[in-house]
Design an enzyme around this catalytic site. Structure first.
Site, PDB file in Angstrom:
ATOM      1  N   ASP A 175       0.905  -1.152   0.000  1.00  0.00           N
ATOM      2  CA  ASP A 175       0.000   0.000   0.000  1.00  0.00           C
ATOM      3  C   ASP A 175       0.941   1.199   0.000  1.00  0.00           C
ATOM      4  OD1 ASP A 175      -1.476   2.304   0.808  1.00  0.00           O
ATOM      5  OD2 ASP A 175      -3.075   0.973   1.473  1.00  0.00           O
ATOM      6  N   HIS A 176       1.033   1.899  -1.125  1.00  0.00           N
ATOM      7  CA  HIS A 176       2.124   2.884  -1.245  1.00  0.00           C
ATOM      8  C   HIS A 176       1.963   4.041  -0.249  1.00  0.00           C
ATOM      9  CE1 HIS A 176      -0.611   5.072  -3.967  1.00  0.00           C
ATOM     10  NE2 HIS A 176       0.142   6.146  -3.763  1.00  0.00           N
ATOM     11  N   HIS A 238      -5.934   2.847   1.170  1.00  0.00           N
ATOM     12  CA  HIS A 238      -5.153   3.997   1.630  1.00  0.00           C
ATOM     13  C   HIS A 238      -5.813   4.714   2.821  1.00  0.00           C
ATOM     14  CE1 HIS A 238      -3.104   3.075  -1.977  1.00  0.00           C
ATOM     15  NE2 HIS A 238      -3.820   3.812  -2.797  1.00  0.00           N
TER      16      HIS A 238
HETATM   17  C1  BG6 Z   1      -3.843   4.654  -6.338  1.00  0.00           C
HETATM   18  C2  BG6 Z   1      -5.220   4.737  -6.926  1.00  0.00           C
HETATM   19  O1  BG6 Z   1      -3.732   3.545  -5.488  1.00  0.00           O
HETATM   20  O2  BG6 Z   1      -3.575   5.835  -5.588  1.00  0.00           O
HETATM   21  C3  BG6 Z   1      -5.352   5.965  -7.809  1.00  0.00           C
HETATM   22  O3  BG6 Z   1      -5.468   3.573  -7.706  1.00  0.00           O
HETATM   23  C4  BG6 Z   1      -4.968   7.205  -7.056  1.00  0.00           C
HETATM   24  O4  BG6 Z   1      -6.682   6.096  -8.313  1.00  0.00           O
HETATM   25  C5  BG6 Z   1      -3.619   7.025  -6.378  1.00  0.00           C
HETATM   26  O5  BG6 Z   1      -4.910   8.280  -7.984  1.00  0.00           O
HETATM   27  C6  BG6 Z   1      -3.328   8.195  -5.458  1.00  0.00           C
HETATM   28  O6  BG6 Z   1      -2.008   8.095  -4.997  1.00  0.00           O
HETATM   29  P1  BG6 Z   1      -1.221   9.408  -4.553  1.00  0.00           P
HETATM   30  O7  BG6 Z   1       0.034   8.890  -3.951  1.00  0.00           O
HETATM   31  O8  BG6 Z   1      -1.029  10.210  -5.790  1.00  0.00           O
HETATM   32  O9  BG6 Z   1      -2.124  10.105  -3.575  1.00  0.00           O
END
Ligand code: BG6
Ligand code: NDP
Length: 479
Positions: A175-176, A238
């Site tokens: 989960d980044h 997230h």
């Molecule tokens: C991804 C989603 O996991 O996270 C995307 O699939 C979203 O839809 C993105 O745009 C958002 O990541 P960040 O790091 O740009 O907030």
């Protein structure tokens, strides 16, 4: 972090979009910092037929494009791409695993990382294929991209399938958001500051708001998005991670399982939103045209869709620490700004005794901005030194310090994979409990037959979301 002993990094989907934009650049950054052992081989796996040199040249170009100029060096990038080999195989074919074995034979007894950057339908088969040639040895690690399942049952089935071939201690679910610097900083802020930790409970906090707003629409991901919506794309993963880090109990140790135990406990105590409480607790929206940009339906080329591009919830955590404190979570696309923000609203202190000039004394507020900028602000009241009478005004204290290049999420997460540290990865029970909560929410809106409310592109989202508030302060504006 411990030094990595990884000797081979096998990137399934090594010719794909994620690999090129994020994974090679992040591996490169680990390489130049000495976190990827210099003799480690990187194997890209896909059906692509490509000569080694042409493939290496292509990755070099991607590094030039995606690594920040301050961290890119021609010489180091050349040394890095020399570690890359390409293996042509089709993971749906039975002979794929003998091909893999041929390439990895010499690493059979050493730690290998397998990164599954392919469509989720392949996750189980790849784990099985690796095990079929006994390359799932104890030191091997399996990194799994999102989405991990599409509901509780599918996530549980995938967990079971992966655990037939790899132990839980070998599985790294990505989960980044867990790799973001500011999200890590919440742990430091909460648990190393008595002034916050002692006030981090329902007795002192009136409400919490967590916002992840994006200006972008669904772009070219319409097929994927229309089957998932904001609830599965962002809320289940997230947003739930952010919530659990903000609200969990202190872990007994700073260890992967102690932290993840507390996150699971927190998610288990998140009150389910059933059909009766749904209308007071959840609002879904879908963007229509705004500022000349297309509507969601135009973006996905459909006449109608019940997919939400915005979701807001008011949640309660049924434990002693948070009894009665509302947690407002919202996320959506095509909103007025691209922001990630956590706002802790403290309860008023002596509102009858001390007032501001206009009669209202603001509550203390801690604002953690995690994107695009990383900033922390504490709003406190002080004597208004321009006022004749004894009154207060509000000062905004900036708590953040800026430093050089911060690690990007994938760089940090890959560093942790290489070191074998699971702290920033989602455990099997954690993912299942988050899905279970979301399944209940989805069943509630389906039962009520509710469709998403329209909201104008680049707006604050549907006005119906304002009605979720029980206090007067309302949503923080999205800017
Ligand atoms: C991804 C989603 O996991 O996270 C995307 O699939 C979203 O839809 C993105 O745009 C958002 O990541 P960040 O790091 O740009 O907030
Ligand atoms: P792409 O479609 O760009 O890449 C898919 C990769 O899989 C390609 O390298 C493709 O190579 C390979 N592949 C497909 N079929 C086979 C096969 N039968 N055998 C071997 N290799 C195969 O996808 P993304 O890179 O965008 O996404 C990868 C994963 O990451 C997905 O799980 C996605 O959900 C996840 N993800 C992606 C994000 C992104 O920003 N891209 C963000 C968050 C998660 P070839 O066709 O040459 O075989």
């Amino acid at each position: 972090m411990t030094n990595s002993d990884v000797v081979a990094f096998v990137l399934f989907g090594g010719s794909g979009d994620l690999a090129k934009r994020k994974l090679y650049p992040s591996l490169y950054l680990n390489f130049i910092k000495g976190l990827l052992p210099g003799d480690c081989k990187i194997f890209s796996v896909s059906r692509l037929s490509e000569e080694v040199q042409a493939f290496q040249a292509e990755i070099f170009l991607q590094l030039e494009r995606y690594v920040s100029p301050s961290q890119f060096s021609d010489e180091k990038a050349k040394a890095f791409v020399k570690c890359i080999r390409h293996i042509q195989l089709d993971v749906t074919r039975d002979d794929a695993w003998e091909t893999l074995e041929t390439h990895l034979e010499r690493f059979r007894h050493a730690p290998i990382v397998y990164y599954l950057s392919v469509a989720p339908r392949f996750f189980g088969d790849i784990a099985k294929g690796i095990a079929s040639v006994s390359l799932n040895q104890n030191g091997a690690r399996l990194v799994v991209e999102k989405p991990f399942g599409h509901d509780f049952e599918s996530a549980r089935a995938l967990n079971k399938e992966l655990r037939l071939f790899f132990d839980e201690h070998q599985i790294f679910r990505i989960d980044h958001y867990l790799g973001k610097e500011s999200i890590q900083n919440i742990l430091a802020l909460r648990f190393s500051n008595n002034i916050f930790e002692s006030q981090w409970h329902a007795g002192a906090i009136e409400s919490v708001q967590i916002t992840v707003a994006e200006k972008l629409g669904v772009g070219d991901r319409g097929d994927y998005y229309d089957n998932n919506g904001a609830s599965k794309d962002m809320l289940q993963n997230h947003m739930m991670q952010l919530l659990s880090i903000v609200a969990m109990e202190p872990p007994f140790a700073f260890s992967p399982d102690a932290i993840r135990d507390e996150k699971v406990k927190l998610l288990r105590s998140l009150r389910p939103i059933d059909a009766d409480s749904y209308s007071d607790s959840c609002v879904r929206g879908q963007y229509v045209s705004g500022q000349g940009e297309a509507s969601y339906l135009e973006d996905v080329d459909k006449e109608s869709s019940d997919c939400e591009t915005y979701i807001a919830i008011k949640g309660y955590i049924d434990n002693r620490r948070w009894a009665g404190t509302p947690f407002y979570l919202r996320t959506g696309k095509r909103l007025a700004g691209g922001v990630g923000e956590i706002v802790i609203n403290f309860k008023p202190s002596n509102p009858e005794l001390i007032k501001s000039k206009d009669g209202l004394c603001s509550n203390n507020k801690l604002v953690i901005n995690f994107q695009p900028d990383q900033d922390i602000f504490l709003f406190i009241n002080k004597k208004d030194n321009q006022s004749e009478s004894f009154s207060v005004d509000t000062a905004r204290l900036q708590l953040s310090t800026k430093s050089g290049d911060l690690k990007q999420p994938y760089e940090r997460l890959l560093g942790h994979v290489l070191a074998g540290d699971q702290t920033l990865f989602v455990r099997d029970d954690e993912i299942e409990v988050a899905w279970k909560w979301l399944d209940q929410l989805a069943a509630s809106w389906e039962q009520g037959g509710s469709s998403p409310y329209p909201y104008k592109g680049f707006s604050q989202g549907p006005i119906e979301a304002d009605k979720l508030f029980v206090e007067s302060n309302g949503w923080e504006p999205i800017k």
